[in-house]
Write an enzyme that holds these catalytic residues in place. Structure first.
Site, PDB file in Angstrom:
ATOM      1  CG  ASP A 366      -4.620  -2.697  -1.459  1.00  0.00           C
ATOM      2  OD1 ASP A 366      -5.720  -2.557  -2.025  1.00  0.00           O
ATOM      3  OD2 ASP A 366      -4.418  -2.334  -0.286  1.00  0.00           O
ATOM      4  CG  ASP A 367      -8.744  -4.146  -5.530  1.00  0.00           C
ATOM      5  OD1 ASP A 367      -8.885  -5.274  -6.015  1.00  0.00           O
ATOM      6  OD2 ASP A 367      -9.613  -3.261  -5.571  1.00  0.00           O
ATOM      7  CG  ASP A 478     -11.225  -2.234   1.166  1.00  0.00           C
ATOM      8  OD1 ASP A 478     -11.942  -1.486   1.836  1.00  0.00           O
ATOM      9  OD2 ASP A 478     -10.472  -1.832   0.252  1.00  0.00           O
ATOM     10  CG  ASP A 548      -9.348   4.867   1.070  1.00  0.00           C
ATOM     11  OD1 ASP A 548      -8.695   3.983   1.658  1.00  0.00           O
ATOM     12  OD2 ASP A 548     -10.274   4.609   0.291  1.00  0.00           O
TER      13      ASP A 548
END
Ligand code: DGJ
Length: 727
Positions: A366-367, A478, A548
């Protein structure tokens, strides 16, 4: 032919599976709505339009005091000649006037369904799957043509509508409003259903009685948004899950939208859906044209369940595209809630390895893997690997995970730019902004100006370089803020109000190019969870991260609301750690698993830190899901108990051949001395005998559907069961 035209009365009868939709060219070329509802054999004007002299309703010709646009149920009403209800269409001319007069000129009926230039839309694979009629309306004073297009699907109770305008005149015309669909019902005996929400609690279900005046759902945020989904349904008062009429509207668009229902003075209701006219205009110079996006209209005479089945099949098979449309989706593990920004190569490999040992098939980074992204304040736009965290590069990491026999996926947020980024230092005018005004940051980031070709091209190139440099088979796309100070440095003053729509067109081009260039990559969209869970995005990316909020109990409502329109195969659902990071709730691994296994399943927690007991449960869940996932991802979905109504909820998935099913039941809070619960199942074959594997009991489908099955007594808060049924 599913579209018939009757020349003597100039009437069009569209049939889509069990639906009829009828309209007619009336006096002087106005297009009047006659019927939308259950399929009829032949329309013979039993409800023919009736006219009378109405006070304060202007007439199109002075001598006929009974004919007024104010009282005519119209198909595509424009503004200015006496219809005071919300118009579908309005333009401004060079002389300042905003009046138009759209009259029928001609029509063409064709087989199949054309695509919309630059926009997502439902499609057919064979010409026989649908018929399309394009009606040409014209304002002869301006030489402005408005093409109103309808497609009727043979196998779905769905009719799509879209609109295209061509300026054949000699002067500029400014579009102020261009709705994609308008339906004038001759009554207002409806409730309105919509899917409002917020970050972390997307798509809750709201149902209210409609009343005189206008009620609406809309977004002005530059994205379809968490706050309102581009969906609205009108329900008869007695409509429920399995009974009653539903007229649903779903917009295949990801930006600002407006959907309204207006009840007028005679109790007629006008439903309109399209691009939000708020802060929108579009300049059409001579010979230019504008294509408005598609609205999908679904009719059900058997309640919300049938409406959802239509949307699920249509969107799953004729909106989603690409290799993954019909493919089983992998079970993934994502490191976001496990590490947030704090990881290195070793940590990622450990999580992936533990995931692999549990049977998980895909690892998603992910990020935080690029630029200097150690928190959310920096580096968006600098899509170059961070060698501090991943000293051996992305390819090395991806390869090492592939060597574990696991797929590798990567997170991007391509539409954004951090003020603290090299990209911003180089191109401070590449963000959406207006001159001399503050650039409001949200999550300390700005939005890239995707209305600009040069910006889109650069992002396509940066994202592509990363996707080319490593064996990546999944991307999480995203988008973590909404647009403010809407304006573009590349547009002249008179086109500034085109920015928001041009942004979406740019986004669609970027998505089209990247997804076409990398067909082997499974793309999952995300916008702070489900902030852009809309049909427009599904055309490019067949999955969306639903929310989320990964708390199993919050997810009951979120997934229930989402299921109204969107197929299970589109819904990402993960098991995360407890106490839950969004709501701090502690729930068992079982209930988290049961809720997440009702979507595209995955994990989002640090599996290297779990107890042996939890690891054992996860390994069992993964094995269980692998068995049930064809039914979950591609079966029919039935809502059994509504979480908005009480303390429990239940749903089931049934394979299309009805040979297998998965039943899920969740009780939220423990209650003292509570009554016995029994649930009636749905969607089974009444003649087939099903074994309920977990109970080792078997019953005919008719018994399970008509009598129901006892739910065992469950103690404690947040309890659940998930049973497999096999015919
Ligand atoms: C918001 C997403 O919804 C999360 O899952 C995660 O990817 C973060 N962004 C990362 O910044």
């Amino acid at each position: 032919m599913s579209i018939k035209y009757y020349d003597n009365t100039q009437t069009f009868h569209l049939t889509a599976k069990n639906t009829s939709y009828v309209f007619q060219v009336v006096k002087d070329g106005y297009l009047a709505h006659l019927y939308w509802g259950k399929r009829i054999k032949e329309y013979n004007h039993s409800n023919k339009l009736r006219f009378t002299d109405r006070a304060f309703s202007a007439n199109t010709v002075a001598e006929d005091r009974t004919f007024s646009l104010d009282t005519l149920p119209q198909e595509y009403p424009s503004f200015g000649h006496g219809d005071y209800r919300n118009p579908a269409f309005q333009v401004q001319l060079e002389n300042g006037s905003t009046v138009t007069d759209l009259r029928y000129v001609s029509h063409t009926i064709t087989k199949g369904k054309p695509s919309l230039e630059g926009l997502p839309s439902t499609y057919v694979e064979e010409l026989e799957e649908a018929d399309t009629v394009e009606i040409v309306l014209e304002d002869s004073l301006l030489d402005l043509k408005v093409m109103v297009t309808y497609t009727a699907f043979e196998n779905f109770d769905a009719i799509t509508r879209s609109v295209r305008v061509v300026n054949n005149g000699t002067e500029n015309v400014k579009l102020l409003k261009i709705a994609s669909a308008n339906v004038d019902f001759r009554d207002s005996d409806f409730d309105m259903l919509s899917l409002p929400g917020a970050w972390g609690r997307e798509r809750h279900v709201a149902r209210t009685e409609i009343r005189p005046g206008t009620q609406s759902v809309e977004s002005r945020r530059g994205a379809s948004s968490h706050q309102h989904n581009p969906f609205m349904a009108l329900l008869r008062k007695d409509t429920n899950e399995d009974y009653g009429e539903v007229f649903a509207f779903s917009f295949v668009y990801s930006g600002n939208f407006l959907s309204t229902v207006e009840v007028d003075q005679f109790g007629y209701s006008r439903a309109t859906m399209g691009i939000n006219p708020f802060d929108f205009s579009w300049l059409l110079e001579p010979k230019e044209e504008f294509q408005a996006p598609e609205v999908v209209m679904v009719y059900s005479s058997n309640g919300l369940s049938e409406m959802s089945q239509t949307f699920h099949q249509l969107y799953g098979k004729r909106l989603c595209r690409g290799e993954f449309r019909d493919k089983i989706r992998p079970i993934l593990i994502n490191n976001w809630e496990a590490t947030y920004f704090n990881f290195n190569e070793e940590k990622i490999q450990e999580i992936a390895k533990s995931g692999k040992d549990l049977g998980i098939e895909l690892f998603v980074l992910d990020d935080g893997w690029f630029g200097k992204r150690n928190d959310d304040t920096t580096s968006l736009g600098d899509w170059f690997v961070d060698k501090n965290k991943l000293p051996n590069g992305l390819n090395h990491l991806a390869q090492s995970i592939r060597d574990m026999n696991m797929e590798f996926g990567l997170w991007f947020e391509p539409e954004m730019i951090s003020v603290d980024s090299d990209l911003y230092r180089e191109h401070p005018d590449w963000c959406i902004h207006v001159p001399n005004r503050r650039r409001s940051e949200s999550r300390q980031q700005l939005v890239l100006d995707f209305s600009r070709k040069d910006v889109c091209d650069e992002i396509i190139s940066r994202v592509s370089s990363i996707l080319e440099c490593a064996p990546i088979t999944y991307v999480k796309w995203d988008m973590n803020r909404h647009i403010t100070e809407v304006g573009s440095a590349s547009l002249p003053p008179e086109r500034q109000r085109e920015t928001a729509h041009r942004y979406i067109l740019g986004l669609y081009r970027v998505m089209e190019e990247i997804t076409t260039k990398f067909p082997h990559i499974l793309f999952e969209s995300c916008s702070g969870g489900g902030g852009r869970f809309d049909p427009g995005i599904l055309y490019y990316m067949p999955q969306t991260w639903t929310s989320d909020n990964t708390d199993a109990i919050s997810r009951l409502k979120i997934q229930y609301g989402t299921s109204l329109v969107y197929p299970t195969s589109s819904m990402g659902a993960h098991v995360s750690a407890v106490p839950n990071h969004q709501v701090n709730r502690i729930t068992s691994m079982e209930v988290r698993g049961h809720v997440a296994m009702s979507g595209n399943f995955g994990y989002e927690l640090d599996v290297t830190q779990l107890s042996e007991e939890d690891l054992g449960i996860i390994a069992d869940q993964v094995e269980f899901y692998k068995e049930i996932r064809p039914v979950i991802q591609f079966g029919d979905f039935y809502r059994l108990i509504d979480p908005f109504e009480g303390n429990q909820t239940s749903w089931m998935h049934v394979s299309r051949d009805k040979k297998e099913a998965v039943f899920t039941y969740v009780k939220v809070l423990a209650e003292p001395n509570n009554p016995f619960i029994k649930v009636r199942l749905k969607g089974l074959d009444p003649e087939a005998r099903y074994e309920i594997v977990e109970l080792n009991e078997s019953y005919y489908g008719d018994e399970l559907m008509n009598i129901g099955i006892n739910i065992p007594r469950m103690s404690g808060d947040f309890t659940s069961i998930m049973w497999r049924l096999k015919a």
